[in-house]
Write a protein that holds these residues in place. Sequence first.
Motif, PDB file in Angstrom:
ATOM      1  N   ILE A 131    -102.368  10.573 -43.027  1.00 31.13           N
ATOM      2  CA  ILE A 131    -103.225   9.422 -43.317  1.00 31.13           C
ATOM      3  C   ILE A 131    -104.499   9.465 -42.475  1.00 31.13           C
ATOM      4  O   ILE A 131    -104.435   9.464 -41.243  1.00 31.13           O
ATOM      5  N   GLY A 132    -105.643   9.505 -43.151  1.00 34.38           N
ATOM      6  CA  GLY A 132    -106.925   9.424 -42.459  1.00 34.38           C
ATOM      7  C   GLY A 132    -107.332  10.671 -41.710  1.00 34.38           C
ATOM      8  O   GLY A 132    -108.258  10.638 -40.900  1.00 34.38           O
TER       9      GLY A 132
ATOM     10  N   ASP B 238     -98.723  10.859 -39.798  1.00 32.64           N
ATOM     11  CA  ASP B 238     -99.821  11.173 -38.886  1.00 32.64           C
ATOM     12  C   ASP B 238    -101.102  10.590 -39.510  1.00 32.64           C
ATOM     13  O   ASP B 238    -101.555  11.074 -40.537  1.00 32.64           O
ATOM     14  N   SER B 239    -101.702   9.550 -38.976  1.00 32.54           N
ATOM     15  CA  SER B 239    -101.299   8.908 -37.756  1.00 32.54           C
ATOM     16  C   SER B 239    -101.386   7.391 -37.928  1.00 32.54           C
ATOM     17  O   SER B 239    -102.131   6.897 -38.785  1.00 32.54           O
TER      18      SER B 239
ATOM     19  N   ILE C 220    -100.991  12.612 -49.070  1.00 35.82           N
ATOM     20  CA  ILE C 220    -102.224  12.691 -48.288  1.00 35.82           C
ATOM     21  C   ILE C 220    -103.250  11.647 -48.728  1.00 35.82           C
ATOM     22  O   ILE C 220    -103.414  11.359 -49.913  1.00 35.82           O
ATOM     23  N   ALA C 221    -103.902  11.044 -47.737  1.00 37.66           N
ATOM     24  CA  ALA C 221    -105.054  10.157 -47.957  1.00 37.66           C
ATOM     25  C   ALA C 221    -106.031  10.501 -46.839  1.00 37.66           C
ATOM     26  O   ALA C 221    -105.855  10.058 -45.706  1.00 37.66           O
ATOM     27  N   THR C 222    -107.000  11.338 -47.136  1.00 37.49           N
ATOM     28  CA  THR C 222    -107.874  11.879 -46.102  1.00 37.49           C
ATOM     29  C   THR C 222    -108.946  10.875 -45.676  1.00 37.49           C
ATOM     30  O   THR C 222    -109.099   9.807 -46.274  1.00 37.49           O
TER      31      THR C 222
ATOM     32  N   ALA D  20     -99.844   5.016 -46.530  1.00 38.03           N
ATOM     33  CA  ALA D  20     -98.687   4.951 -45.622  1.00 38.03           C
ATOM     34  C   ALA D  20     -97.524   4.216 -46.280  1.00 38.03           C
ATOM     35  O   ALA D  20     -96.369   4.665 -46.224  1.00 38.03           O
ATOM     36  N   PHE D  21     -97.807   3.080 -46.928  1.00 35.28           N
ATOM     37  CA  PHE D  21     -96.750   2.312 -47.591  1.00 35.28           C
ATOM     38  C   PHE D  21     -96.182   3.084 -48.788  1.00 35.28           C
ATOM     39  O   PHE D  21     -94.992   3.021 -49.078  1.00 35.28           O
ATOM     40  N   SER D  22     -97.058   3.812 -49.485  1.00 34.48           N
ATOM     41  CA  SER D  22     -96.625   4.614 -50.626  1.00 34.48           C
ATOM     42  C   SER D  22     -95.661   5.717 -50.178  1.00 34.48           C
ATOM     43  O   SER D  22     -94.632   5.958 -50.822  1.00 34.48           O
TER      44      SER D  22
END
Length: 434
Positions: A191-192, A253-254, A217-219, A231-233
């Motif tokens: 995450i991020g 992370d993180s 992933i969510a960049t 994160a919740f997904s």
Amino acid sequence: MKLASLQKKLDQQNLTLFFGEIINISSTNIEVNGLNPSIGDIVKIVSNETGKSEQAMVTEVRKNSFFISPFGFTEGFKIGDRVYLNTQGLMIGVSDELLGRVVDPFMNPKDGKKPIKVTKKMPIMKEPIDAMKRGLINESFGVGVKSIDGLLTCGKGQKLGIFAGSGVGKSTLMGMIVRGSSAPIKVVALIGERGREVPEFIEKNLGGNLDNTVLIIATSDDSALMRKYGAFSAMAVAEYFKEQGRDVLFMMDSVTRFAMAQREIGLALGEPPTSKGYPPSTLSLLPQLMERAGKEEGKGSITAFFTVLIEGDDMNDPIADQSRSILDGHIVLSRELTDFGIYPPINILNSASRVMNDVIDKEHQKVATKFKRFYALLKENEVLIRIGAYIKGSDAELDEAISKKELMDEFLKQDPKESVNFKDMLNRLFETLR
């Protein structure tokens, strides 16, 4: 007769498609009127001109209007574009086909492979496990890392934090845990993080092996809402496998990037900033995510590791402090240990596992305590020993600790590609202090 029956069914259905309209728009929020939604409802924005559509979430409700935050970006939309309410809520499609795949928070493939066949819909937002339905954590959970399994033993269903400054070896340790874990299912949320780090994590830290692993992933270039709900997904995916009775390793992370995403959302909505600019909603959001991990009676378990980036190696950072109070233990990585060539650089004196004594036997407990005591004695008298001011024979216990120092340092060291099973780790630990 059939026509009359069909007409009766149609009369019972509400086929009117209500929609709202955008009345104000900014780079982060959109104001809409014409609908009566609740906080957290999901809507779809549709451009009247191009037909472009984007999902968004209702984040603030006023008397005659409401505000929404898009999961993408506001570019391409304008005043007058329509907004439709999604009555199903925020759901994701899941199935066993997720194993071995890299996906975004809405389970769209990011690895260029075929779409994932959906067998079940899971809500992204869900209540944590009821306190009285949680199973007791009474089984050890091996991660293949000697210093964790031997001195900070984890339990199945435990929640732990990995606290580290930048560049200390957090991603390397994550890869070691994912590869060496005894869990049959592994869910990893990035995450991020930088986009560059995703293929690097897969190839370098996981060795290119995604067997029994789901990577969500969510960049950093994704919207704040996408990073928050990524994160919740990921937790919802872990819950899908847990409900099948499977044991799941969840790694994120993180937490810090997740909190930063909520800070962006909260400040855009006018929330007052508190410590380090974090609004109150950020601190209340952490337990909503973390408490969903654990062991549930009659089902499987989610053993979770959350990494926390501590800026300037400050353990009193508000996110680090709040996370420590929620989690069942913390693993602290030390920049000082990297200078001495000890990898993974786990500071065993500053770290703790709150369930360790519940999942190990008396012999293991005794030798782990002895190891930590010797390590503390060496740390306390380090300067005296180095300058030659300590006289051998002054303290029998310290003399024994000095004689074991080399073996203890060797036990703490581990090659990133090496994985040690629990039984072998115990043998090495007993041999170190015999």
